[in-house]
Design an enzyme around this catalytic site. Structure first.
Site, mmCIF file in Angstrom:
data_model
loop_
_atom_site.group_PDB
_atom_site.id
_atom_site.type_symbol
_atom_site.label_atom_id
_atom_site.label_comp_id
_atom_site.label_asym_id
_atom_site.label_seq_id
_atom_site.Cartn_x
_atom_site.Cartn_y
_atom_site.Cartn_z
ATOM 1 C CB SER A 69 -13.911 21.844 -35.831
ATOM 2 O OG SER A 69 -13.154 21.643 -34.658
ATOM 3 C CB SER B 9 -13.861 25.954 -43.254
ATOM 4 O OG SER B 9 -12.500 25.597 -43.321
ATOM 5 C CD GLU C 98 -8.683 22.564 -44.783
ATOM 6 O OE1 GLU C 98 -8.753 21.538 -45.474
ATOM 7 O OE2 GLU C 98 -7.612 23.119 -44.510
ATOM 8 C CE1 TYR D 75 -14.295 21.104 -40.377
ATOM 9 C CE2 TYR D 75 -13.037 22.157 -42.126
ATOM 10 C CZ TYR D 75 -13.777 22.239 -40.962
ATOM 11 O OH TYR D 75 -14.015 23.475 -40.396
HETATM 12 P P1 NAP Z 1 -14.439 23.574 -31.765
HETATM 13 O O1 NAP Z 1 -13.662 24.274 -30.708
HETATM 14 O O2 NAP Z 1 -14.027 22.220 -32.188
HETATM 15 O O3 NAP Z 1 -15.985 23.515 -31.248
HETATM 16 C C1 NAP Z 1 -16.930 22.701 -31.903
HETATM 17 C C2 NAP Z 1 -18.240 22.821 -31.156
HETATM 18 O O4 NAP Z 1 -19.220 21.984 -31.792
HETATM 19 C C3 NAP Z 1 -18.182 22.361 -29.692
HETATM 20 O O5 NAP Z 1 -19.020 23.197 -28.928
HETATM 21 C C4 NAP Z 1 -18.771 20.964 -29.763
HETATM 22 O O6 NAP Z 1 -19.332 20.514 -28.555
HETATM 23 C C5 NAP Z 1 -19.859 21.193 -30.796
HETATM 24 N N1 NAP Z 1 -20.364 19.964 -31.424
HETATM 25 C C6 NAP Z 1 -19.663 19.077 -32.157
HETATM 26 N N2 NAP Z 1 -20.473 18.089 -32.571
HETATM 27 C C7 NAP Z 1 -21.721 18.354 -32.085
HETATM 28 C C8 NAP Z 1 -22.971 17.703 -32.141
HETATM 29 N N3 NAP Z 1 -23.128 16.551 -32.787
HETATM 30 N N4 NAP Z 1 -24.042 18.269 -31.536
HETATM 31 C C9 NAP Z 1 -23.907 19.427 -30.848
HETATM 32 N N5 NAP Z 1 -22.724 20.097 -30.731
HETATM 33 C C10 NAP Z 1 -21.646 19.567 -31.345
HETATM 34 O O7 NAP Z 1 -14.531 24.471 -33.082
HETATM 35 P P2 NAP Z 1 -14.202 26.044 -33.286
HETATM 36 O O8 NAP Z 1 -12.740 26.198 -33.538
HETATM 37 O O9 NAP Z 1 -14.860 26.811 -32.220
HETATM 38 O O10 NAP Z 1 -14.915 26.305 -34.692
HETATM 39 C C11 NAP Z 1 -16.291 26.655 -34.762
HETATM 40 C C12 NAP Z 1 -16.830 26.306 -36.144
HETATM 41 O O11 NAP Z 1 -16.092 27.031 -37.129
HETATM 42 C C13 NAP Z 1 -16.709 24.843 -36.532
HETATM 43 O O12 NAP Z 1 -17.836 24.527 -37.338
HETATM 44 C C14 NAP Z 1 -15.455 24.778 -37.387
HETATM 45 O O13 NAP Z 1 -15.515 23.700 -38.294
HETATM 46 C C15 NAP Z 1 -15.525 26.127 -38.076
HETATM 47 N N6 NAP Z 1 -14.240 26.719 -38.462
HETATM 48 C C16 NAP Z 1 -13.248 26.856 -37.522
HETATM 49 C C17 NAP Z 1 -12.065 27.458 -37.891
HETATM 50 C C18 NAP Z 1 -10.947 27.674 -36.887
HETATM 51 O O14 NAP Z 1 -9.835 27.982 -37.313
HETATM 52 N N7 NAP Z 1 -11.220 27.558 -35.600
HETATM 53 C C19 NAP Z 1 -11.894 27.931 -39.198
HETATM 54 C C20 NAP Z 1 -12.932 27.778 -40.107
HETATM 55 C C21 NAP Z 1 -14.105 27.188 -39.729
HETATM 56 P P3 NAP Z 1 -18.428 19.732 -27.427
HETATM 57 O O15 NAP Z 1 -17.778 20.828 -26.610
HETATM 58 O O16 NAP Z 1 -19.472 18.970 -26.679
HETATM 59 O O17 NAP Z 1 -17.439 18.887 -28.150
HETATM 60 O O1 F7E Z 2 -3.454 21.953 -38.938
HETATM 61 C C1 F7E Z 2 -0.210 20.651 -39.990
HETATM 62 C C2 F7E Z 2 -1.449 20.090 -40.642
HETATM 63 O O2 F7E Z 2 -5.143 20.872 -37.479
HETATM 64 C C3 F7E Z 2 -2.747 23.018 -39.538
HETATM 65 C C4 F7E Z 2 -9.560 23.834 -38.319
HETATM 66 O O3 F7E Z 2 -9.950 24.852 -37.433
HETATM 67 O O4 F7E Z 2 -8.520 25.413 -39.816
HETATM 68 C C5 F7E Z 2 -8.281 24.261 -39.025
HETATM 69 O O5 F7E Z 2 -7.855 23.183 -39.842
HETATM 70 C C6 F7E Z 2 -1.581 22.466 -40.361
HETATM 71 C C7 F7E Z 2 -1.988 21.347 -41.308
HETATM 72 O O6 F7E Z 2 -5.677 23.042 -38.681
HETATM 73 C C8 F7E Z 2 0.522 18.641 -37.055
HETATM 74 O O7 F7E Z 2 -1.109 19.037 -41.550
HETATM 75 C C9 F7E Z 2 1.616 19.422 -38.763
HETATM 76 O O8 F7E Z 2 -1.349 21.549 -42.537
HETATM 77 O O9 F7E Z 2 -4.144 23.067 -36.777
HETATM 78 P P1 F7E Z 2 -4.608 22.191 -37.875
HETATM 79 P P2 F7E Z 2 -6.315 22.868 -40.133
HETATM 80 O O10 F7E Z 2 -6.236 21.486 -40.623
HETATM 81 O O11 F7E Z 2 -5.739 23.921 -41.008
HETATM 82 C C10 F7E Z 2 -9.514 25.254 -40.835
HETATM 83 C C11 F7E Z 2 -9.651 26.583 -41.533
HETATM 84 C C12 F7E Z 2 -10.782 24.692 -40.321
HETATM 85 O O12 F7E Z 2 -11.851 24.977 -40.847
HETATM 86 C C13 F7E Z 2 -10.688 23.607 -39.323
HETATM 87 O O13 F7E Z 2 -11.909 23.475 -38.579
HETATM 88 O O14 F7E Z 2 -0.640 21.900 -39.465
HETATM 89 N N1 F7E Z 2 0.328 19.831 -38.888
HETATM 90 N N2 F7E Z 2 1.760 18.679 -37.652
HETATM 91 C C14 F7E Z 2 -0.375 19.373 -37.849
HETATM 92 N N3 F7E Z 2 -1.676 19.523 -37.515
HETATM 93 C C15 F7E Z 2 -2.100 18.954 -36.351
HETATM 94 N N4 F7E Z 2 -3.382 19.117 -35.976
HETATM 95 N N5 F7E Z 2 -1.242 18.213 -35.548
HETATM 96 C C16 F7E Z 2 0.070 18.034 -35.864
HETATM 97 O O15 F7E Z 2 0.811 17.376 -35.127
#
Ligand code: NAP
Ligand code: F7E
Length: 347
Positions: A106, A147, A149, A171
């Site tokens: 993710s 997402s 994204e 991604y």
């Molecule tokens: P996360 O904390 O990174 O959790 C990802 C989960 O996927 C973990 O349980 C991980 O298991 C499991 N996983 C990864 N690869 C796997 C594999 N090959 N087989 C089985 N399990 C696997 O993500 P999250 O923030 O909860 O997000 C949940 C979903 O929403 C993700 O698909 C993410 O891309 C999407 N999303 C998140 C956000 C956000 O802001 N959080 C926004 C938009 C979309 P382990 O614990 O073993 O690593």
């Molecule tokens: O970055 C900037 C970075 O990694 C947010 C995932 O849950 O939301 C998440 O993706 C912003 C970006 O989240 C650092 O460049 C600066 O602009 O927390 P992030 P993300 O990339 O927005 C979307 C909706 C998903 O779907 C994804 O799964 O912050 N940034 N400095 C940084 N980001 C990180 N990680 N680390 C830094 O040091």
């Protein structure tokens, strides 16, 4: 229920008079909150977990060690997104009526470093699950974790369910592929598949290498004299940050409808990374300028400059609204990190 190395055995499991949910990604941020929500609603909850060298699954350990819950209404099954035969077997044993597909790599920045496994886990695994659901004798409502994204360098602002897809990372491309596939399966085979197009949502359970958790953690450690600087990449990018607990409620709501649809889940507000940094240092009464340094290692080759979603459709159709303000979210995350440091758990 037999226990297999800390995972409930995958013998035939029938949970009478309960709705049955299967969650991929149950050990993640969203999976853990969703599990709590579904247990409160008296579901039987089944989760797919990967084999890991460390059995501790910190976000769900409180549930796994609860004898009233584990093996009674919560069950874990070893599996992996790459292992279609095992996923299929779990399906036939569990016979879920709702599938929440949350698993996958993710981290957007890391997807530039490991693009192939990211696309495999996000794209092909979703196809694998759609095919399995298509073959089930019972109807299964399928939630797909899409997402913001997928919009990448967005064609309009705020983005809606109709905004064109223009992903800007491996991604984002993989999520766009999976989102479109979900739509094709819905339209071609009449499956109940809903894409939740979720914007960033955060909590104290967020992974430590996402920017909000990283900032909250380092700010708490600076406040307690354990670190001296906060190294970050792009401070100017703007995101729409909400609370993870609200967003899992939105996932559940989508599967309670008679007809499947896609929904943007967002606050409608945008803030920069710099805003988050300043709000976090304000919680501990320290000046951010003294501690924040740029480290190009955290810059990405390309990324959306500004993402903000319109939650209009989900508000009107499902009555969903985000709770709390941006400042409340930052405070909650920093205070959780301060409590962890003060308890001697992050030294
Ligand atoms: P996360 O904390 O990174 O959790 C990802 C989960 O996927 C973990 O349980 C991980 O298991 C499991 N996983 C990864 N690869 C796997 C594999 N090959 N087989 C089985 N399990 C696997 O993500 P999250 O923030 O909860 O997000 C949940 C979903 O929403 C993700 O698909 C993410 O891309 C999407 N999303 C998140 C956000 C956000 O802001 N959080 C926004 C938009 C979309 P382990 O614990 O073993 O690593
Ligand atoms: O970055 C900037 C970075 O990694 C947010 C995932 O849950 O939301 C998440 O993706 C912003 C970006 O989240 C650092 O460049 C600066 O602009 O927390 P992030 P993300 O990339 O927005 C979307 C909706 C998903 O779907 C994804 O799964 O912050 N940034 N400095 C940084 N980001 C990180 N990680 N680390 C830094 O040091």
């Amino acid at each position: 229920m037999a226990s297999l190395n800390g995972v409930a055995g995958v013998s035939r499991i029938v949970a009478d008079n309960k709705k049955t949910a299967l969650i991929t990604g149950i050990t993640g941020q969203d999976g853990s909150y969703l599990t709590e929500l579904l247990l409160e609603k008296e579901y039987a909850v089944h989760g797919v977990v990967r084999r890991t060298s460390n059995l501790l699954r910190s976000r769900i350990e409180h549930l796994r060690s609860d004898e009233k819950v584990y093996g009674k209404s919560l069950f874990l099954h070893y599996g992996d997104l790459s292992d279609g035969t095992t996923l299929r077997r779990i399906f036939s044993e569990v016979q879920p009526t709702e599938l929440y597909h949350l698993a996958g790599q993710s981290h957007v920045g890391l997807s530039f470093e490991i693009p192939e496994s990211t696309c495999e886990e996000i794209g092909m695994a979703t196809l694998r699950l759609l095919e399995i659901v298509r073959d089930q004798p019972q109807s299964v409502k399928f939630y797909h974790a899409s997402s913001s994204e997928i919009f990448g360098n967005a064609a309009e602002s705020p983005q809606t369910e109709l905004t064109p897809l223009r992903p800007a990372s491996p991604y984002g491309c993989a999520k766009a592929f999976a989102t479109q596939l979900a739509r094709v399966y819905r339209e071609s085979y009449g499956l109940f598949v809903a894409n939740g197009i979720l914007y960033n949502h955060e909590s104290p359970r967020r992974g430590e290498n996402f920017v909000t958790r990283k900032i909250a953690r380092v700010v708490a450690r600076i406040a307690r004299g354990l670190e001296e600087e906060l190294l970050l990449g792009n401070l100017e990018s703007r995101r729409d940050w909400g609370r993870a607990q609200d967003y899992v409620t939105a996932m559940w709501l989508m599967l309670q409808q008679d007809k499947p649809a896609d929904y943007v889940v967002a606050t409608g507000e945008t803030h920069s990374v710099r805003d988050f940094v300043e709000a976090a240092f304000a919680v501990v009464n320290l000046p951010s300028k003294k501690y924040v340094k740029h480290n190009p290692a955290f810059d990405r080759p390309t990324e959306p400059a500004r993402l903000v979603g319109s939650p209009e459709k989900i508000r009107v159709e499902l009555g969903w609204r985000p709770q709390g303000s941006f400042t409340d979210l930052v405070r909650e995350m920093v205070e959780a990190e301060l409590a962890t440091v003060d308890a001697g758990k992050d030294t």
